[in-house]
Design a protein around this motif. Structure first.
Motif, PDB file in Angstrom:
ATOM      1  N   ASN A 300      35.075 -10.491  31.964  1.00 23.77           N
ATOM      2  CA  ASN A 300      34.139 -10.878  33.014  1.00 23.77           C
ATOM      3  C   ASN A 300      34.926 -11.169  34.293  1.00 23.77           C
ATOM      4  OD1 ASN A 300      32.438 -12.692  34.726  1.00 23.77           O
ATOM      5  ND2 ASN A 300      30.994 -12.449  33.049  1.00 23.77           N
ATOM      6  N   PHE A 301      34.556 -10.473  35.354  1.00 23.35           N
ATOM      7  CA  PHE A 301      35.282 -10.590  36.623  1.00 23.35           C
ATOM      8  C   PHE A 301      34.348 -11.012  37.752  1.00 23.35           C
ATOM      9  CE2 PHE A 301      36.938  -6.966  34.184  1.00 23.35           C
ATOM     10  CZ  PHE A 301      38.272  -7.337  34.008  1.00 23.35           C
ATOM     11  N   CYS A 302      34.935 -11.598  38.782  1.00 19.91           N
ATOM     12  CA  CYS A 302      34.254 -11.760  40.072  1.00 19.91           C
ATOM     13  C   CYS A 302      35.096 -11.046  41.119  1.00 19.91           C
ATOM     14  CB  CYS A 302      34.092 -13.234  40.451  1.00 19.91           C
ATOM     15  SG  CYS A 302      32.659 -14.010  39.687  1.00 19.91           S
ATOM     16  N   PHE A 303      34.447 -10.178  41.882  1.00 23.66           N
ATOM     17  CA  PHE A 303      35.115  -9.452  42.967  1.00 23.66           C
ATOM     18  C   PHE A 303      34.672 -10.088  44.284  1.00 23.66           C
ATOM     19  CE2 PHE A 303      34.561  -6.597  39.385  1.00 23.66           C
ATOM     20  CZ  PHE A 303      35.867  -6.160  39.185  1.00 23.66           C
ATOM     21  N   LYS A 304      35.591 -10.708  44.953  1.00 23.27           N
ATOM     22  CA  LYS A 304      35.265 -11.438  46.181  1.00 23.27           C
ATOM     23  C   LYS A 304      34.733 -10.498  47.263  1.00 23.27           C
ATOM     24  CE  LYS A 304      38.664 -15.153  45.570  1.00 23.27           C
ATOM     25  NZ  LYS A 304      39.836 -15.835  46.173  1.00 23.27           N
ATOM     26  N   PHE A 305      33.831 -11.026  48.068  1.00 27.09           N
ATOM     27  CA  PHE A 305      33.270 -10.396  49.277  1.00 27.09           C
ATOM     28  C   PHE A 305      32.160  -9.372  49.014  1.00 27.09           C
ATOM     29  CE2 PHE A 305      37.943 -10.973  49.870  1.00 27.09           C
ATOM     30  CZ  PHE A 305      37.881 -12.146  50.600  1.00 27.09           C
ATOM     31  N   ILE A 306      31.817  -9.103  47.751  1.00 22.45           N
ATOM     32  CA  ILE A 306      30.761  -8.116  47.478  1.00 22.45           C
ATOM     33  C   ILE A 306      29.796  -8.627  46.407  1.00 22.45           C
ATOM     34  CG2 ILE A 306      31.979  -6.028  48.217  1.00 22.45           C
ATOM     35  CD1 ILE A 306      32.879  -5.576  45.377  1.00 22.45           C
ATOM     36  N   GLU A 307      28.643  -7.960  46.288  1.00 21.56           N
ATOM     37  CA  GLU A 307      27.592  -8.360  45.345  1.00 21.56           C
ATOM     38  C   GLU A 307      27.735  -7.630  44.009  1.00 21.56           C
ATOM     39  OE1 GLU A 307      24.850 -10.422  45.752  1.00 21.56           O
ATOM     40  OE2 GLU A 307      25.496 -11.100  47.726  1.00 21.56           O
ATOM     41  N   GLY A 308      27.540  -8.367  42.936  1.00 21.10           N
ATOM     42  CA  GLY A 308      27.608  -7.770  41.606  1.00 21.10           C
ATOM     43  C   GLY A 308      26.563  -6.692  41.377  1.00 21.10           C
ATOM     44  N   GLU A 309      25.387  -6.892  41.965  1.00 20.53           N
ATOM     45  CA  GLU A 309      24.292  -5.930  41.795  1.00 20.53           C
ATOM     46  C   GLU A 309      24.682  -4.561  42.359  1.00 20.53           C
ATOM     47  OE1 GLU A 309      20.446  -5.728  40.063  1.00 20.53           O
ATOM     48  OE2 GLU A 309      21.817  -7.405  40.217  1.00 20.53           O
ATOM     49  N   ALA A 310      25.345  -4.557  43.507  1.00 17.98           N
ATOM     50  CA  ALA A 310      25.789  -3.302  44.131  1.00 17.98           C
ATOM     51  C   ALA A 310      26.846  -2.612  43.259  1.00 17.98           C
ATOM     52  CB  ALA A 310      26.344  -3.578  45.523  1.00 17.98           C
ATOM     53  N   ILE A 311      27.719  -3.401  42.650  1.00 12.22           N
ATOM     54  CA  ILE A 311      28.736  -2.838  41.752  1.00 12.22           C
ATOM     55  C   ILE A 311      28.058  -2.168  40.556  1.00 12.22           C
ATOM     56  CG2 ILE A 311      30.753  -3.320  40.309  1.00 12.22           C
ATOM     57  CD1 ILE A 311      31.218  -5.856  42.026  1.00 12.22           C
ATOM     58  N   LEU A 312      27.097  -2.879  39.962  1.00 10.29           N
ATOM     59  CA  LEU A 312      26.379  -2.353  38.788  1.00 10.29           C
ATOM     60  C   LEU A 312      25.688  -1.034  39.079  1.00 10.29           C
ATOM     61  CD1 LEU A 312      24.521  -5.287  36.991  1.00 10.29           C
ATOM     62  CD2 LEU A 312      26.430  -3.940  36.165  1.00 10.29           C
ATOM     63  N   LEU A 313      24.971  -0.976  40.192  1.00 12.21           N
ATOM     64  CA  LEU A 313      24.245   0.239  40.559  1.00 12.21           C
ATOM     65  C   LEU A 313      25.209   1.389  40.825  1.00 12.21           C
ATOM     66  CD1 LEU A 313      21.555  -1.351  42.902  1.00 12.21           C
ATOM     67  CD2 LEU A 313      21.159  -0.412  40.614  1.00 12.21           C
ATOM     68  N   GLY A 319      27.703   6.879  35.532  1.00 10.09           N
ATOM     69  CA  GLY A 319      27.513   6.890  34.082  1.00 10.09           C
ATOM     70  C   GLY A 319      28.073   5.717  33.320  1.00 10.09           C
ATOM     71  N   ILE A 320      28.411   4.620  34.030  1.00 12.79           N
ATOM     72  CA  ILE A 320      28.997   3.453  33.370  1.00 12.79           C
ATOM     73  C   ILE A 320      27.971   2.326  33.307  1.00 12.79           C
ATOM     74  CG2 ILE A 320      30.825   1.704  33.459  1.00 12.79           C
ATOM     75  CD1 ILE A 320      32.426   3.826  35.160  1.00 12.79           C
ATOM     76  N   ALA A 321      27.724   1.819  32.104  1.00 13.86           N
ATOM     77  CA  ALA A 321      26.770   0.721  31.903  1.00 13.86           C
ATOM     78  C   ALA A 321      27.526  -0.583  31.739  1.00 13.86           C
ATOM     79  CB  ALA A 321      25.915   0.979  30.667  1.00 13.86           C
ATOM     80  N   GLY A 322      27.278  -1.496  32.675  1.00 15.77           N
ATOM     81  CA  GLY A 322      27.858  -2.833  32.586  1.00 15.77           C
ATOM     82  C   GLY A 322      26.771  -3.861  32.796  1.00 15.77           C
ATOM     83  N   SER A 323      27.151  -5.089  33.124  1.00  7.99           N
ATOM     84  CA  SER A 323      26.171  -6.158  33.322  1.00  7.99           C
ATOM     85  C   SER A 323      26.708  -7.147  34.338  1.00  7.99           C
ATOM     86  CB  SER A 323      25.906  -6.872  31.992  1.00  7.99           C
ATOM     87  OG  SER A 323      25.171  -8.059  32.186  1.00  7.99           O
ATOM     88  N   SER A 324      25.782  -7.859  34.976  1.00 12.71           N
ATOM     89  CA  SER A 324      26.214  -8.921  35.887  1.00 12.71           C
ATOM     90  C   SER A 324      26.171 -10.279  35.207  1.00 12.71           C
ATOM     91  CB  SER A 324      25.332  -8.948  37.147  1.00 12.71           C
ATOM     92  OG  SER A 324      23.989  -9.159  36.786  1.00 12.71           O
ATOM     93  N   GLY A 325      25.861 -10.292  33.937  1.00  5.69           N
ATOM     94  CA  GLY A 325      25.766 -11.538  33.175  1.00  5.69           C
ATOM     95  C   GLY A 325      24.931 -11.332  31.943  1.00  5.69           C
ATOM     96  N   SER A 326      24.103 -12.292  31.596  1.00  6.33           N
ATOM     97  CA  SER A 326      23.245 -12.186  30.427  1.00  6.33           C
ATOM     98  C   SER A 326      22.119 -11.196  30.684  1.00  6.33           C
ATOM     99  CB  SER A 326      22.644 -13.556  30.097  1.00  6.33           C
ATOM    100  OG  SER A 326      21.601 -13.434  29.169  1.00  6.33           O
ATOM    101  N   ALA A 327      21.836 -10.333  29.695  1.00  2.14           N
ATOM    102  CA  ALA A 327      20.738  -9.364  29.826  1.00  2.14           C
ATOM    103  C   ALA A 327      19.396 -10.061  29.971  1.00  2.14           C
ATOM    104  CB  ALA A 327      20.723  -8.437  28.616  1.00  2.14           C
ATOM    105  N   GLY A 351      29.355 -12.073  42.923  1.00  3.21           N
ATOM    106  CA  GLY A 351      30.094 -10.819  42.771  1.00  3.21           C
ATOM    107  C   GLY A 351      30.612 -10.593  41.371  1.00  3.21           C
ATOM    108  N   SER A 352      29.825 -10.989  40.361  1.00  3.95           N
ATOM    109  CA  SER A 352      30.314 -10.923  38.983  1.00  3.95           C
ATOM    110  C   SER A 352      29.988  -9.599  38.296  1.00  3.95           C
ATOM    111  CB  SER A 352      29.744 -12.082  38.166  1.00  3.95           C
ATOM    112  OG  SER A 352      28.355 -11.909  37.959  1.00  3.95           O
ATOM    113  N   LEU A 353      30.841  -9.250  37.340  1.00  9.61           N
ATOM    114  CA  LEU A 353      30.649  -8.062  36.508  1.00  9.61           C
ATOM    115  C   LEU A 353      31.154  -8.360  35.112  1.00  9.61           C
ATOM    116  CD1 LEU A 353      30.050  -4.951  36.187  1.00  9.61           C
ATOM    117  CD2 LEU A 353      32.473  -4.601  36.739  1.00  9.61           C
ATOM    118  N   ARG A 354      30.289  -8.145  34.114  1.00 11.68           N
ATOM    119  CA  ARG A 354      30.706  -8.282  32.714  1.00 11.68           C
ATOM    120  C   ARG A 354      30.805  -6.892  32.104  1.00 11.68           C
ATOM    121  NH1 ARG A 354      26.609 -10.767  28.425  1.00 11.68           N
ATOM    122  NH2 ARG A 354      25.704  -8.702  28.709  1.00 11.68           N
TER     123      ARG A 354
END
Length: 398
Positions: A300-313, A319-327, A351-354
């Motif tokens: 589980n990471f946090c990437f500073k300065f950006i939103e986790g939702e944007a990373i996920l999308l 083609g990569i399935a991840g999560s920003s936390g609990s489903a 800015g989290s990604l699991r």
């Protein structure tokens, strides 16, 4: 770079294994009897449930009669917490939990507070998401009847000192429940050695179907049932049994625990490769959770300065399935309650990604994911006013 399909969200759910589907099929077709029926159709199915219960019990060193089937992990948590609260309310009205529990636990506790006058203490955790034993000891009162602390966190993967908590609870004559939904199949579990009184588990995190779980409850404990009706599950949980689900659950448990050492070794190696690669190649990244006392497949990471939702999308596009936390909370715009509890500021927690690893993950998948993630983070930061401001400030200090 080619586009592939990479599943990195095993903490949310897992694909059903072929052997598990095969174990289910007879109970969706010819073995269709109601286990409560006295005729041969019913008896045959009832015997199968008895065997499945014994299989699951053996895997966690429990007795078959201590296993109660439920509709999943959330129901098992609710059954334990509300069941103990209502059964022992004459002895006390105080419950202790932690601030990083799954919402099945937190919302059950909040319900008891709001509607039934119970008092709940929500323990702080340290920067790694671990409950402090001194805080737990200090929180126990004469009116405390239950401690509920999860075995391993679903978001950041940190593993709690369950034996120590169980020992403290035992010394104070307080019941101890643990949500072991993420731990089953990823950590060797022996309920006798751990000393827990109640434990929630589920099938869909260990390559079984959704909608079937179980509560382990030590013999001699009273439990007020959530569901009233028939006499199923020794009058603790009414309703005709999900026979196909139970058979699948037993097979999934059998498979998950028979090769657990190999599974832990493989997923730990892949997890460490993933964590090391991300931390080395992507600057301004935070690893959330304990560096070593964590689930073997969790990163589980946090990437500073950006939103986790944007990373996920962006990951999904390649083609990569991840999560920003609990489903269970993925529709929420609020930052993770777990990340807030470990002390991360609001803007960083966003800015989290699991990324979670499982049996089908390969080494080349890690390379593919990190390669794309590095480019995605760089691109998103290139559009971030926060990152631009940070970089200008850095240059000003050179």
């Amino acid at each position: 770079m080619e586009t592939r399909k990479i599943y990195m969200d095993y903490a949310a759910t897992t694909p059903i294994k072929k052997e598990v589907v095969e174990a289910m099929l007879p109970y969706l077709n010819e073995e269709f009897g109601n286990p409560s029926s006295v005729h041969s159709f019913g008896r045959s199915v009832k015997n199968a449930i008895t065997e499945a219960r014994a299989t699951i019990a053996k895997a966690i060193n429990a007795k078959p009669e201590d296993i109660f089937f439920t509709g999943g992990g959330s129901e098992a948590d609710n059954m334990a917490i509300k069941g103990i609260a209502f059964a022992y309310k004459d002895k006390g009205n105080h419950i202790i939990t932690s601030k990083i529990e799954h919402h099945a636990v937190l919302h059950a506790c909040e319900y008891l507070e709001k509607h039934h006058g119970f008092e709940v203490t929500y323990l702080d955790v340290d920067e790694y998401g671990i409950v402090k034993m001194e805080d737990l000891k200090n929180a126990i009162k004469d009116t405390t009847i239950l401690i509920t602390v999860m075995y391993a966190n679903n978001e950041i993967g940190s593993v709690q000192p369950i034996r120590e908590i169980a020992q403290i609870a035992k010394e104070k004559k307080v019941f101890f429940h643990t949500d072991a939904v993420q731990a089953l199949g990823n950590i060797e579990i022996d309920v006798q050695e751990l000393g827990v009184d109640l434990m929630a588990i589920t099938a869909h995190k260990i390559y079984g179907p959704k909608g079937i779980g179980a509560l382990y409850m030590r013999k001699g404990i009273k439990l007020h049932p959530l569901i009233h009706g028939g006499a199923q599950e020794r009058r603790k949980r009414a309703g005709t049994e999900n026979v196909a689900g139970i058979m699948a659950f037993a097979k999934a448990v059998e498979l998950a625990t028979s090769n657990i050492d190999e599974h832990i070794k493989k997923t730990t190696q892949l997890r460490d490769k993933l964590i090391n690669s991300v931390m080395e190649r992507i600057p301004h990244t935070i690893l959330n959770g304990h560096p070593t006392k964590r689930l073997s497949g969790n990163a589980n990471f946090c990437f500073k300065f950006i939103e986790g939702e944007a990373i996920l999308l962006s990951l999904d596009i390649v083609g990569i399935a991840g999560s920003s936390g609990s489903a269970c909370t993925s529709g929420s715009l609020d930052p993770s309650h777990v990340l807030m509890a470990i002390g991360l500021p609001h803007e960083i927690a966003h800015g989290s990604l699991r990324l979670s690893i499982g049996d089908m993950t390969r080494e080349e998948d890690i390379e593919y994911v990190v390669g794309h993630l590095e480019k995605i983070v760089e691109r998103l930061r290139g559009m971030s006013p926060l990152y631009d401001k940070f970089m200008k400030g850095e240059k000003a200090h050179v």
